[in-house]
Scaffold this active site. Structure first.
Site, mmCIF file in Angstrom:
data_model
loop_
_atom_site.group_PDB
_atom_site.id
_atom_site.type_symbol
_atom_site.label_atom_id
_atom_site.label_comp_id
_atom_site.label_asym_id
_atom_site.label_seq_id
_atom_site.Cartn_x
_atom_site.Cartn_y
_atom_site.Cartn_z
ATOM 1 N N SER A 151 0.813 -1.097 -0.006
ATOM 2 C CA SER A 151 0.065 -0.239 -0.246
ATOM 3 C C SER A 151 0.354 1.055 0.228
ATOM 4 O O SER A 151 0.156 2.572 -0.122
ATOM 5 C CB SER A 151 -0.436 -0.090 1.000
ATOM 6 N N HIS B 106 -5.269 -2.763 -3.275
ATOM 7 C CA HIS B 106 -5.016 -2.398 -4.127
ATOM 8 C C HIS B 106 -5.275 -2.468 -5.623
ATOM 9 O O HIS B 106 -4.169 -2.399 -6.203
ATOM 10 C CB HIS B 106 -3.902 -1.439 -4.099
ATOM 11 N N LYS C 195 -11.818 1.036 -2.497
ATOM 12 C CA LYS C 195 -11.067 1.868 -3.384
ATOM 13 C C LYS C 195 -11.210 1.947 -4.512
ATOM 14 O O LYS C 195 -12.083 3.123 -5.284
ATOM 15 C CB LYS C 195 -9.183 1.342 -2.826
#
Ligand SMILES: *Cc1c(COP(=O)(O)O)cnc(C)c1O
Length: 400
Positions: free
Chosen positions: A189, A217, A248
Protein backbone atom coordinates in the site's frame (compact mmCIF):
# COMPACT_ATOMS: atom_id res chain seq x y z
CA UNK A 1 0.01 24.72 5.85
CA UNK A 2 -1.27 26.59 8.86
CA UNK A 3 -0.91 24.42 11.94
CA UNK A 4 -3.32 25.35 14.68
CA UNK A 5 -2.01 25.14 18.22
CA UNK A 6 -2.98 22.00 20.09
CA UNK A 7 -5.65 22.35 22.69
CA UNK A 8 -3.50 21.17 25.54
CA UNK A 9 -5.09 19.97 28.71
CA UNK A 10 -2.80 19.53 31.70
CA UNK A 11 -1.59 15.98 32.16
CA UNK A 12 -3.31 13.81 34.73
CA UNK A 13 -1.80 11.05 36.86
CA UNK A 14 -0.41 8.20 34.77
CA UNK A 15 -1.36 9.73 31.45
CA UNK A 16 0.63 12.38 29.68
CA UNK A 17 -1.40 12.99 26.55
CA UNK A 18 -0.44 16.64 26.18
CA UNK A 19 3.28 15.90 26.56
CA UNK A 20 3.05 12.93 24.23
CA UNK A 21 1.26 15.00 21.59
CA UNK A 22 3.90 17.72 21.87
CA UNK A 23 6.47 14.97 21.25
CA UNK A 24 4.67 14.00 18.05
CA UNK A 25 4.75 17.63 16.95
CA UNK A 26 8.49 17.88 17.58
CA UNK A 27 9.17 14.70 15.58
CA UNK A 28 6.95 15.92 12.72
CA UNK A 29 4.78 12.87 13.33
CA UNK A 30 1.50 14.50 14.26
CA UNK A 31 -1.28 13.65 11.82
CA UNK A 32 -3.84 16.30 10.93
CA UNK A 33 -7.09 15.90 9.14
CA UNK A 34 -8.22 18.28 6.44
CA UNK A 35 -11.88 19.06 6.03
CA UNK A 36 -12.99 18.34 2.48
CA UNK A 37 -15.97 20.45 1.47
CA UNK A 38 -16.60 19.05 -1.98
CA UNK A 39 -15.50 15.99 -3.98
CA UNK A 40 -15.56 16.05 -7.76
CA UNK A 41 -13.44 13.20 -9.08
CA UNK A 42 -9.82 14.21 -8.55
CA UNK A 43 -10.74 17.83 -7.77
CA UNK A 44 -11.44 18.64 -4.17
CA UNK A 45 -12.47 21.74 -2.34
CA UNK A 46 -10.61 21.75 0.95
CA UNK A 47 -10.96 24.50 3.53
CA UNK A 48 -11.91 26.95 0.82
CA UNK A 49 -9.23 25.92 -1.70
CA UNK A 50 -9.54 24.03 -4.97
CA UNK A 51 -7.00 21.23 -5.11
CA UNK A 52 -6.09 18.55 -7.58
CA UNK A 53 -6.01 15.39 -5.49
CA UNK A 54 -3.29 12.77 -5.82
CA UNK A 55 -4.14 11.31 -2.43
CA UNK A 56 -7.17 9.08 -2.86
CA UNK A 57 -7.48 5.36 -3.44
CA UNK A 58 -10.35 5.97 -5.86
CA UNK A 59 -8.19 4.46 -8.59
CA UNK A 60 -10.97 4.06 -11.14
CA UNK A 61 -12.67 7.36 -10.36
CA UNK A 62 -15.93 5.71 -9.33
CA UNK A 63 -16.66 7.30 -5.95
CA UNK A 64 -19.01 9.91 -7.44
CA UNK A 65 -20.11 7.94 -10.52
CA UNK A 66 -23.71 8.91 -11.36
CA UNK A 67 -24.79 5.27 -11.77
CA UNK A 68 -23.50 4.47 -8.29
CA UNK A 69 -25.13 7.51 -6.77
CA UNK A 70 -28.39 6.49 -8.41
CA UNK A 71 -28.02 2.90 -7.17
CA UNK A 72 -27.48 4.21 -3.64
CA UNK A 73 -30.50 6.51 -3.88
CA UNK A 74 -32.81 3.78 -5.15
CA UNK A 75 -31.48 1.33 -2.57
CA UNK A 76 -32.06 3.82 0.26
CA UNK A 77 -35.66 4.18 -0.87
CA UNK A 78 -36.09 0.43 -0.94
CA UNK A 79 -34.06 -0.62 2.12
CA UNK A 80 -33.78 2.44 4.33
CA UNK A 81 -30.37 3.32 5.66
CA UNK A 82 -29.43 1.05 8.58
CA UNK A 83 -28.85 -2.71 8.53
CA UNK A 84 -30.20 -2.90 12.11
CA UNK A 85 -28.15 -5.89 13.31
CA UNK A 86 -25.31 -8.30 12.74
CA UNK A 87 -25.55 -10.38 9.57
CA UNK A 88 -26.07 -13.44 11.75
CA UNK A 89 -29.13 -11.92 13.35
CA UNK A 90 -31.30 -9.93 10.91
CA UNK A 91 -28.74 -7.70 9.15
CA UNK A 92 -28.15 -9.95 6.11
CA UNK A 93 -30.48 -8.78 3.34
CA UNK A 94 -31.21 -10.06 -0.14
CA UNK A 95 -28.91 -7.26 -1.33
CA UNK A 96 -25.99 -8.67 0.69
CA UNK A 97 -26.82 -12.19 -0.45
CA UNK A 98 -26.85 -11.17 -4.12
CA UNK A 99 -23.64 -9.18 -3.70
CA UNK A 100 -21.82 -12.17 -2.21
CA UNK A 101 -22.84 -14.36 -5.14
CA UNK A 102 -21.71 -11.69 -7.59
CA UNK A 103 -18.39 -11.14 -5.81
CA UNK A 104 -17.60 -14.87 -5.86
CA UNK A 105 -18.41 -15.06 -9.57
CA UNK A 106 -16.44 -11.88 -10.24
CA UNK A 107 -13.22 -13.27 -8.79
CA UNK A 108 -13.86 -16.84 -9.96
CA UNK A 109 -14.11 -18.46 -6.53
CA UNK A 110 -16.78 -20.73 -5.08
CA UNK A 111 -17.95 -18.41 -2.32
CA UNK A 112 -17.53 -14.90 -0.93
CA UNK A 113 -18.39 -13.26 2.39
CA UNK A 114 -18.98 -9.50 2.55
CA UNK A 115 -17.62 -7.45 5.49
CA UNK A 116 -18.45 -3.82 6.35
CA UNK A 117 -14.77 -2.79 6.04
CA UNK A 118 -11.38 -4.26 5.26
CA UNK A 119 -9.62 -3.59 8.52
CA UNK A 120 -12.06 -5.61 10.64
CA UNK A 121 -12.18 -8.24 7.89
CA UNK A 122 -8.50 -9.11 8.31
CA UNK A 123 -8.64 -8.75 12.06
CA UNK A 124 -11.39 -11.40 11.96
CA UNK A 125 -10.11 -13.65 9.18
CA UNK A 126 -6.60 -14.35 10.50
CA UNK A 127 -7.72 -15.54 13.97
CA UNK A 128 -10.43 -17.63 12.31
CA UNK A 129 -7.75 -19.48 10.34
CA UNK A 130 -4.99 -19.92 12.93
CA UNK A 131 -4.59 -19.96 16.70
CA UNK A 132 -2.25 -21.07 19.45
CA UNK A 133 0.25 -23.67 18.21
CA UNK A 134 -0.06 -22.41 14.63
CA UNK A 135 2.11 -19.90 12.76
CA UNK A 136 1.51 -16.87 10.59
CA UNK A 137 4.20 -15.87 8.10
CA UNK A 138 3.81 -12.22 7.29
CA UNK A 139 5.59 -10.00 4.76
CA UNK A 140 7.57 -7.24 6.48
CA UNK A 141 5.53 -4.55 4.71
CA UNK A 142 2.06 -5.99 5.27
CA UNK A 143 -0.82 -3.68 6.09
CA UNK A 144 -1.52 -2.94 9.75
CA UNK A 145 -4.73 -4.98 9.78
CA UNK A 146 -2.97 -8.19 8.74
CA UNK A 147 -0.43 -7.53 11.49
CA UNK A 148 -3.12 -6.91 14.08
CA UNK A 149 -5.04 -9.97 12.92
CA UNK A 150 -1.90 -12.07 13.36
CA UNK A 151 -1.33 -10.68 16.86
CA UNK A 152 -4.92 -11.35 17.88
CA UNK A 153 -4.73 -14.94 16.62
CA UNK A 154 -2.14 -15.93 19.27
CA UNK A 155 -0.28 -17.91 16.58
CA UNK A 156 3.49 -17.39 16.44
CA UNK A 157 4.39 -14.70 13.95
CA UNK A 158 7.28 -15.00 11.54
CA UNK A 159 8.03 -11.85 9.60
CA UNK A 160 9.81 -12.56 6.32
CA UNK A 161 11.84 -9.95 4.43
CA UNK A 162 9.69 -7.99 2.00
CA UNK A 163 8.81 -10.04 -1.08
CA UNK A 164 11.47 -12.66 -0.32
CA UNK A 165 9.99 -16.05 -1.19
CA UNK A 166 13.34 -17.83 -0.65
CA UNK A 167 13.60 -16.57 2.92
CA UNK A 168 9.97 -17.50 3.49
CA UNK A 169 10.65 -21.00 2.16
CA UNK A 170 13.43 -21.47 4.70
CA UNK A 171 11.21 -20.25 7.53
CA UNK A 172 8.37 -22.57 6.49
CA UNK A 173 10.78 -25.53 6.28
CA UNK A 174 12.06 -24.83 9.78
CA UNK A 175 8.61 -24.37 11.33
CA UNK A 176 7.09 -27.08 13.49
CA UNK A 177 3.76 -25.27 13.79
CA UNK A 178 0.59 -27.32 13.47
CA UNK A 179 -0.97 -25.10 10.78
CA UNK A 180 0.80 -22.46 8.71
CA UNK A 181 -0.67 -19.35 7.15
CA UNK A 182 1.19 -17.10 4.74
CA UNK A 183 -0.29 -13.59 4.72
CA UNK A 184 0.56 -10.90 2.21
CA UNK A 185 -0.67 -7.74 0.58
CA UNK A 186 -0.93 -8.33 -3.19
CA UNK A 187 -0.03 -4.70 -3.96
CA UNK A 188 1.89 -3.04 -1.14
CA UNK A 189 0.00 0.00 0.00
CA UNK A 190 2.89 2.43 0.49
CA UNK A 191 5.26 1.21 -2.25
CA UNK A 192 2.96 0.00 -5.01
CA UNK A 193 5.07 -3.08 -5.71
CA UNK A 194 3.63 -6.58 -6.09
CA UNK A 195 3.94 -9.70 -3.98
CA UNK A 196 5.36 -12.78 -5.78
CA UNK A 197 1.98 -14.53 -5.57
CA UNK A 198 2.87 -17.47 -7.79
CA UNK A 199 5.96 -18.30 -5.73
CA UNK A 200 4.00 -17.87 -2.50
CA UNK A 201 1.28 -20.21 -3.70
CA UNK A 202 3.94 -22.79 -4.66
CA UNK A 203 5.36 -22.52 -1.14
CA UNK A 204 1.90 -22.93 0.36
CA UNK A 205 1.48 -26.16 -1.61
CA UNK A 206 4.90 -27.45 -0.69
CA UNK A 207 4.53 -26.73 3.02
CA UNK A 208 0.86 -27.53 3.47
CA UNK A 209 0.05 -23.89 4.24
CA UNK A 210 -2.76 -21.52 3.35
CA UNK A 211 -2.08 -18.27 1.47
CA UNK A 212 -4.12 -15.23 2.51
CA UNK A 213 -3.87 -12.47 -0.09
CA UNK A 214 -5.04 -8.94 0.71
CA UNK A 215 -5.81 -7.32 -2.64
CA UNK A 216 -7.05 -3.96 -1.34
CA UNK A 217 -5.08 -2.11 -4.03
CA UNK A 218 -5.35 -4.66 -6.85
CA UNK A 219 -9.07 -5.37 -6.97
CA UNK A 220 -10.64 -3.44 -9.84
CA UNK A 221 -7.23 -2.48 -11.18
CA UNK A 222 -5.46 -5.77 -11.91
CA UNK A 223 -6.48 -8.81 -13.90
CA UNK A 224 -8.81 -9.10 -16.84
CA UNK A 225 -11.80 -6.75 -16.34
CA UNK A 226 -10.31 -5.69 -13.01
CA UNK A 227 -11.06 -9.06 -11.42
CA UNK A 228 -8.05 -8.68 -9.14
CA UNK A 229 -4.53 -9.91 -8.54
CA UNK A 230 -5.58 -13.52 -7.94
CA UNK A 231 -7.11 -13.60 -11.43
CA UNK A 232 -3.58 -13.11 -12.75
CA UNK A 233 -2.58 -16.47 -11.26
CA UNK A 234 -5.13 -18.14 -13.54
CA UNK A 235 -5.39 -21.14 -11.24
CA UNK A 236 -7.97 -22.07 -8.69
CA UNK A 237 -6.44 -23.49 -5.56
CA UNK A 238 -8.09 -24.42 -2.27
CA UNK A 239 -5.04 -23.03 -0.48
CA UNK A 240 -5.84 -19.51 -1.63
CA UNK A 241 -7.92 -17.25 0.60
CA UNK A 242 -8.52 -14.03 -1.32
CA UNK A 243 -9.51 -10.82 0.41
CA UNK A 244 -10.16 -7.43 -1.16
CA UNK A 245 -11.67 -4.13 -0.15
CA UNK A 246 -14.43 -2.18 -1.86
CA UNK A 247 -13.76 1.35 -0.66
CA UNK A 248 -10.79 1.89 -2.98
CA UNK A 249 -11.03 1.12 -6.71
CA UNK A 250 -14.65 -0.02 -6.29
CA UNK A 251 -15.44 3.46 -4.98
CA UNK A 252 -17.91 2.39 -2.28
CA UNK A 253 -17.18 0.66 1.05
CA UNK A 254 -16.66 -2.73 2.61
CA UNK A 255 -14.56 -5.77 1.86
CA UNK A 256 -14.92 -9.44 1.12
CA UNK A 257 -13.13 -12.71 1.53
CA UNK A 258 -13.42 -15.45 -1.09
CA UNK A 259 -12.29 -19.03 -1.24
CA UNK A 260 -13.52 -22.59 -1.04
CA UNK A 261 -17.05 -23.05 0.27
CA UNK A 262 -16.03 -24.63 3.58
CA UNK A 263 -13.20 -22.17 4.29
CA UNK A 264 -15.53 -19.21 3.81
CA UNK A 265 -18.24 -20.87 5.91
CA UNK A 266 -15.66 -21.38 8.68
CA UNK A 267 -14.70 -17.68 8.55
CA UNK A 268 -18.40 -16.77 8.73
CA UNK A 269 -18.68 -18.95 11.87
CA UNK A 270 -15.49 -17.79 13.56
CA UNK A 271 -14.56 -14.20 12.60
CA UNK A 272 -15.54 -12.20 15.67
CA UNK A 273 -15.48 -8.92 13.76
CA UNK A 274 -18.15 -10.40 11.49
CA UNK A 275 -20.38 -11.83 14.21
CA UNK A 276 -20.24 -8.98 16.68
CA UNK A 277 -20.68 -6.02 14.35
CA UNK A 278 -23.65 -4.50 12.60
CA UNK A 279 -23.86 -5.39 8.93
CA UNK A 280 -23.08 -2.76 6.31
CA UNK A 281 -26.26 -1.02 5.15
CA UNK A 282 -28.05 -2.81 2.30
CA UNK A 283 -27.76 0.38 0.26
CA UNK A 284 -23.98 -0.01 0.35
CA UNK A 285 -24.27 -3.62 -0.82
CA UNK A 286 -26.53 -2.53 -3.72
CA UNK A 287 -24.09 0.23 -4.64
CA UNK A 288 -21.16 -2.20 -4.71
CA UNK A 289 -23.21 -4.42 -7.06
CA UNK A 290 -23.57 -1.47 -9.43
CA UNK A 291 -19.85 -0.79 -9.11
CA UNK A 292 -18.93 -4.36 -10.12
CA UNK A 293 -20.75 -3.88 -13.42
CA UNK A 294 -18.83 -0.69 -14.17
CA UNK A 295 -15.49 -2.16 -13.09
CA UNK A 296 -15.95 -5.02 -15.57
CA UNK A 297 -17.23 -2.83 -18.41
CA UNK A 298 -14.97 0.23 -18.27
CA UNK A 299 -11.63 -1.03 -19.52
CA UNK A 300 -10.81 2.55 -20.50
CA UNK A 301 -10.32 3.40 -16.82
CA UNK A 302 -7.53 0.84 -16.48
CA UNK A 303 -6.04 2.00 -19.79
CA UNK A 304 -6.02 5.59 -18.48
CA UNK A 305 -4.20 4.43 -15.34
CA UNK A 306 -1.56 2.67 -17.41
CA UNK A 307 -1.12 5.78 -19.52
CA UNK A 308 -0.61 7.93 -16.41
CA UNK A 309 1.88 5.48 -14.88
CA UNK A 310 3.96 5.48 -18.08
CA UNK A 311 3.83 9.28 -18.21
CA UNK A 312 4.95 9.66 -14.59
CA UNK A 313 7.76 7.16 -14.89
CA UNK A 314 9.09 8.84 -18.01
CA UNK A 315 9.27 12.21 -16.23
CA UNK A 316 12.53 13.70 -15.01
CA UNK A 317 12.36 14.22 -11.25
CA UNK A 318 14.42 16.69 -9.23
CA UNK A 319 17.58 15.50 -7.48
CA UNK A 320 16.77 13.91 -4.12
CA UNK A 321 13.34 12.69 -5.24
CA UNK A 322 13.51 8.92 -5.68
CA UNK A 323 10.77 6.96 -7.45
CA UNK A 324 11.18 3.21 -6.78
CA UNK A 325 9.83 0.76 -9.36
CA UNK A 326 6.05 0.49 -9.33
CA UNK A 327 3.69 -0.24 -12.19
CA UNK A 328 0.57 0.34 -10.11
CA UNK A 329 -1.37 3.56 -9.41
CA UNK A 330 0.59 3.82 -6.14
CA UNK A 331 3.77 5.78 -6.89
CA UNK A 332 5.97 6.61 -3.89
CA UNK A 333 8.29 9.61 -4.10
CA UNK A 334 10.84 8.86 -1.42
CA UNK A 335 12.36 11.93 0.23
CA UNK A 336 13.92 10.45 3.38
CA UNK A 337 13.32 12.47 6.51
CA UNK A 338 9.98 13.53 7.92
CA UNK A 339 10.50 17.27 7.77
CA UNK A 340 11.52 17.15 4.08
CA UNK A 341 8.47 15.10 3.17
CA UNK A 342 6.19 17.48 5.06
CA UNK A 343 7.79 20.53 3.44
CA UNK A 344 7.36 18.98 -0.01
CA UNK A 345 3.72 18.25 0.72
CA UNK A 346 3.19 21.82 1.84
CA UNK A 347 4.96 23.30 -1.18
CA UNK A 348 2.73 21.26 -3.51
CA UNK A 349 -0.34 22.13 -1.46
CA UNK A 350 0.42 25.80 -1.92
CA UNK A 351 0.54 25.19 -5.65
CA UNK A 352 -2.87 23.49 -5.63
CA UNK A 353 -1.96 19.79 -5.34
CA UNK A 354 -2.70 17.36 -2.55
CA UNK A 355 -0.02 14.67 -2.40
CA UNK A 356 0.13 13.22 1.10
CA UNK A 357 3.35 12.88 3.09
CA UNK A 358 3.63 9.42 4.64
CA UNK A 359 5.86 9.06 7.66
CA UNK A 360 6.85 6.35 10.14
CA UNK A 361 5.40 4.21 11.57
CA UNK A 362 3.37 3.80 8.37
CA UNK A 363 6.67 3.46 6.46
CA UNK A 364 10.15 2.50 7.75
CA UNK A 365 12.26 5.16 9.51
CA UNK A 366 14.18 7.30 7.03
CA UNK A 367 11.85 6.54 4.12
CA UNK A 368 9.32 9.34 4.54
CA UNK A 369 7.71 10.00 1.21
CA UNK A 370 4.99 11.54 -0.83
CA UNK A 371 2.54 8.82 -1.72
CA UNK A 372 1.28 9.85 -5.10
CA UNK A 373 -1.77 7.93 -6.20
CA UNK A 374 -3.11 8.04 -9.71
CA UNK A 375 -6.73 7.71 -10.74
CA UNK A 376 -8.72 7.31 -13.92
CA UNK A 377 -10.34 10.57 -12.75
CA UNK A 378 -7.06 12.34 -13.65
CA UNK A 379 -6.57 13.75 -17.11
CA UNK A 380 -3.00 13.57 -18.44
CA UNK A 381 -3.00 17.37 -18.10
CA UNK A 382 -3.53 17.01 -14.32
CA UNK A 383 -0.40 14.90 -14.04
CA UNK A 384 1.55 17.22 -16.33
CA UNK A 385 0.59 20.12 -14.06
CA UNK A 386 1.70 18.19 -10.98
CA UNK A 387 5.05 17.31 -12.57
CA UNK A 388 5.60 20.97 -13.42
CA UNK A 389 4.80 21.93 -9.83
CA UNK A 390 7.22 19.31 -8.49
CA UNK A 391 10.02 20.70 -10.65
CA UNK A 392 9.08 24.19 -9.60
CA UNK A 393 8.92 23.61 -5.85
CA UNK A 394 12.02 21.45 -5.73
CA UNK A 395 14.03 24.34 -7.15
CA UNK A 396 12.45 26.75 -4.65
CA UNK A 397 13.90 27.55 -1.25
CA UNK A 398 13.67 25.16 1.65
CA UNK A 399 12.37 22.09 -0.11
CA UNK A 400 14.32 18.91 -0.94
C1 LIG B 1 -7.09 0.08 3.07
C2 LIG B 1 -6.56 -1.28 3.35
C3 LIG B 1 -7.24 -2.16 4.20
C4 LIG B 1 -8.41 -1.72 5.01
O1 LIG B 1 -9.58 -1.66 4.25
P1 LIG B 1 -10.73 -0.67 4.70
O2 LIG B 1 -11.92 -1.13 3.94
O3 LIG B 1 -10.27 0.70 4.36
O4 LIG B 1 -10.91 -0.84 6.19
C5 LIG B 1 -6.78 -3.45 4.31
N1 LIG B 1 -5.66 -3.84 3.67
C6 LIG B 1 -4.95 -3.02 2.88
C7 LIG B 1 -3.73 -3.52 2.20
C8 LIG B 1 -5.38 -1.71 2.71
O5 LIG B 1 -4.65 -0.87 1.97
Amino acid sequence: MPIEPATMQPDISAWSFATDIAGLDRAHLRRRRRVVEHYDGARLQVEGRELRAFCSNDYLGLAQHPALVEAAREAALRWGVGATASPQVCGHSAAHEALERELAAFVGMPRALYFYAGFPANVGIVPALVGRGDAVFSDALNHACLIDGARLSRATIGIYPHGDADALGRMLAASTAHRKLIATDAVFSMDGDLAPLRALLDLARRHDALLLVDDAHGFGVHGPEGRGSAALLAVRDPRLIYMATLGKAAGVAGAFVAGEESAVEWILQRARSYTFATAAPALIAETVRASLRIIAADDWRRARLRELVVMLRAARLPAGWHLPPSLTPIQPLILGDNATALAAMEALWNRGFWVPAIRPPTVPEGSARLRLSLSAAHAPADLAALLAAIGDCASGPGVA
